[in-house]
Design a protein around this motif. Structure first.
Motif, short mmCIF file in Angstrom:
data_model
loop_
_atom_site.label_atom_id
_atom_site.label_comp_id
_atom_site.label_asym_id
_atom_site.label_seq_id
_atom_site.Cartn_x
_atom_site.Cartn_y
_atom_site.Cartn_z
N ALA A 90 0.81 -1.22 0.00
CA ALA A 90 0.00 0.00 0.00
C ALA A 90 0.84 1.27 0.00
O ALA A 90 0.35 2.35 -0.29
CB ALA A 90 -0.95 0.02 1.20
N SER A 91 2.12 1.14 0.31
CA SER A 91 2.99 2.32 0.31
C SER A 91 3.08 2.92 -1.09
O SER A 91 3.44 4.08 -1.26
CB SER A 91 4.39 1.95 0.79
OG SER A 91 5.01 1.05 -0.12
N GLY A 92 2.70 2.11 -2.09
CA GLY A 92 2.72 2.61 -3.46
C GLY A 92 4.10 2.63 -4.06
O GLY A 92 4.32 3.15 -5.15
N ASP A 93 5.09 2.07 -3.36
CA ASP A 93 6.47 2.08 -3.85
C ASP A 93 7.11 0.70 -3.68
O ASP A 93 7.95 0.50 -2.80
CB ASP A 93 7.27 3.15 -3.11
CG ASP A 93 8.62 3.42 -3.78
OD1 ASP A 93 8.93 2.73 -4.77
OD2 ASP A 93 9.34 4.30 -3.31
N PRO A 94 6.72 -0.27 -4.52
CA PRO A 94 7.29 -1.61 -4.41
C PRO A 94 8.80 -1.63 -4.56
O PRO A 94 9.48 -2.48 -3.98
CB PRO A 94 6.62 -2.37 -5.57
CG PRO A 94 5.35 -1.62 -5.82
CD PRO A 94 5.70 -0.19 -5.56
N ILE A 95 9.34 -0.70 -5.33
CA ILE A 95 10.79 -0.65 -5.53
C ILE A 95 11.49 -0.42 -4.19
O ILE A 95 12.52 -1.03 -3.89
CB ILE A 95 11.17 0.48 -6.51
CG1 ILE A 95 10.56 0.20 -7.88
CG2 ILE A 95 12.69 0.60 -6.65
CD1 ILE A 95 10.70 1.32 -8.87
N GLN A 96 10.92 0.44 -3.36
CA GLN A 96 11.48 0.74 -2.05
C GLN A 96 11.47 -0.52 -1.16
O GLN A 96 12.41 -0.78 -0.41
CB GLN A 96 10.68 1.87 -1.38
CG GLN A 96 11.37 2.48 -0.18
CD GLN A 96 10.60 3.67 0.38
OE1 GLN A 96 9.43 3.86 0.08
NE2 GLN A 96 11.25 4.46 1.21
N VAL A 97 10.38 -1.29 -1.28
CA VAL A 97 10.27 -2.53 -0.51
C VAL A 97 11.34 -3.53 -0.96
O VAL A 97 12.02 -4.16 -0.14
CB VAL A 97 8.87 -3.16 -0.68
CG1 VAL A 97 8.79 -4.51 0.03
CG2 VAL A 97 7.79 -2.22 -0.13
N ILE A 98 11.49 -3.66 -2.29
CA ILE A 98 12.50 -4.58 -2.83
C ILE A 98 13.90 -4.17 -2.39
O ILE A 98 14.72 -5.01 -1.99
CB ILE A 98 12.40 -4.64 -4.37
CG1 ILE A 98 11.08 -5.28 -4.79
CG2 ILE A 98 13.58 -5.41 -4.97
CD1 ILE A 98 10.78 -5.19 -6.27
N GLU A 99 14.17 -2.86 -2.44
CA GLU A 99 15.49 -2.36 -2.02
C GLU A 99 15.75 -2.66 -0.55
O GLU A 99 16.87 -3.02 -0.15
CB GLU A 99 15.59 -0.86 -2.29
CG GLU A 99 15.74 -0.52 -3.77
CD GLU A 99 15.79 0.98 -4.02
OE1 GLU A 99 15.49 1.75 -3.08
OE2 GLU A 99 16.13 1.38 -5.15
N LYS A 107 14.87 -2.20 9.77
CA LYS A 107 14.22 -1.03 10.38
C LYS A 107 13.10 -0.49 9.51
O LYS A 107 12.09 0.01 10.01
CB LYS A 107 15.27 0.07 10.62
CG LYS A 107 16.22 -0.25 11.76
CD LYS A 107 17.18 0.91 12.02
CE LYS A 107 18.11 0.61 13.18
NZ LYS A 107 19.07 1.71 13.44
N PHE A 108 13.28 -0.57 8.18
CA PHE A 108 12.23 -0.12 7.27
C PHE A 108 11.05 -1.10 7.28
O PHE A 108 9.89 -0.69 7.36
CB PHE A 108 12.78 0.00 5.84
CG PHE A 108 11.76 0.38 4.82
CD1 PHE A 108 11.35 1.70 4.66
CD2 PHE A 108 11.18 -0.59 4.01
CE1 PHE A 108 10.39 2.04 3.72
CE2 PHE A 108 10.22 -0.25 3.06
CZ PHE A 108 9.83 1.07 2.92
N LEU A 109 11.33 -2.37 7.22
CA LEU A 109 10.28 -3.39 7.12
C LEU A 109 9.40 -3.46 8.36
O LEU A 109 8.20 -3.73 8.27
CB LEU A 109 10.90 -4.76 6.83
CG LEU A 109 11.62 -4.89 5.47
CD1 LEU A 109 12.35 -6.23 5.39
CD2 LEU A 109 10.64 -4.74 4.32
N VAL A 110 9.98 -3.24 9.55
CA VAL A 110 9.17 -3.35 10.78
C VAL A 110 8.19 -2.19 10.93
O VAL A 110 7.34 -2.21 11.84
CB VAL A 110 10.06 -3.44 12.05
CG1 VAL A 110 10.91 -4.68 12.02
CG2 VAL A 110 10.92 -2.19 12.21
N LYS A 111 8.26 -1.21 10.07
CA LYS A 111 7.33 -0.08 10.14
C LYS A 111 5.95 -0.44 9.59
O LYS A 111 4.99 0.28 9.81
CB LYS A 111 7.90 1.12 9.38
CG LYS A 111 9.14 1.72 10.05
CD LYS A 111 9.71 2.85 9.23
CE LYS A 111 10.98 3.41 9.89
NZ LYS A 111 11.60 4.48 9.08
#
Length: 203
Positions: A90-99, A107-111
């Motif tokens: 839902a963040s709308g930025d799958p690239i950021q998730v993949i990175e 730290k990013f994923l636990v948010k």
């Protein structure tokens, strides 16, 4: 398996959209239903994943095949269900998730709602190096071949809808209330409010 559904966007709620095709309305759960608000009453193609369990039969829909592929990979991770997968996308930025996965950025994923340290570590262990078939440039493609429809929405209504969408994704009222004041400073569409809120929640 239903690969995709083409039809008219008939209805949008904080949790799902309804695509009408030949008199049949398909209820499709999506990461951020309000992304489709500007396409209400227009025909689109949405790529679907059919989730079957003893107590549920549901369709999940995505703008691109790549986004759908990432969702399906997330479902293979222990501790991630359909709701968790939607919240991450839902963040709308799958690239950021993949990175984040490739860089082992726990730290990013636990948010994301429902993702603790253990689950974040599991996501990295299970998916790092296995997302090569997801082409980042394709994720941001616009699948719709018509001009954007003018939106005339009242900001108050849009913000209310955005708050409901965030609740569906699993964010608490306490978390949502932290970002509302800054959101009220701008006049945005529901989709934009959701994306803006997620950017702030994921900082």
């Amino acid at each position: 398996m239903i690969e995709f559904v083409s039809g008219t966007v008939n209805y949008i709620s904080p949790e799902y959209i309804v695509i009408e095709n030949r008199g049949i309305g398909y209820q499709i759960m999506t990461p951020n239903p309000f992304v489709f608000q500007k396409y209400l009453n227009h025909e689109i193609t949405i790529y679907t994943y059919q989730h079957v369990r003893e107590d549920i039969l549901a369709l999940y829909g995505f703008e691109t095949r790549e986004e759908k592929a990432l969702f399906m990979k997330l479902l293979n991770v222990t501790g991630i269900g359909p709701k968790g997968g939607l919240a991450i996308l839902a963040s709308g930025d799958p690239i950021q998730v993949i990175e984040a996965i490739e860089n082992e950025d726990e730290k990013f994923l636990v948010k994301f709602p429902g993702v603790g340290k253990k689950t974040a570590r599991q996501i990295i262990l299970d998916l790092k190096g296995k997302l090569v078939d997801i082409i980042p440039t394709a994720i941001s493609q616009d699948l719709f071949n018509f001009d954007e429809v003018e939106q005339k929405e009242e900001s108050a209504n849009s913000l209310t809808e955005a708050v409901e969408a965030l609740k569906v994704l699993g964010y608490s009222e306490r978390e949502i209330n932290k970002v509302i004041p800054s959101l009220k400073e701008e006049s945005l569409s529901t989709d934009q409010y959701v994306k803006k809120a997620l950017q702030k929640l994921l900082k």
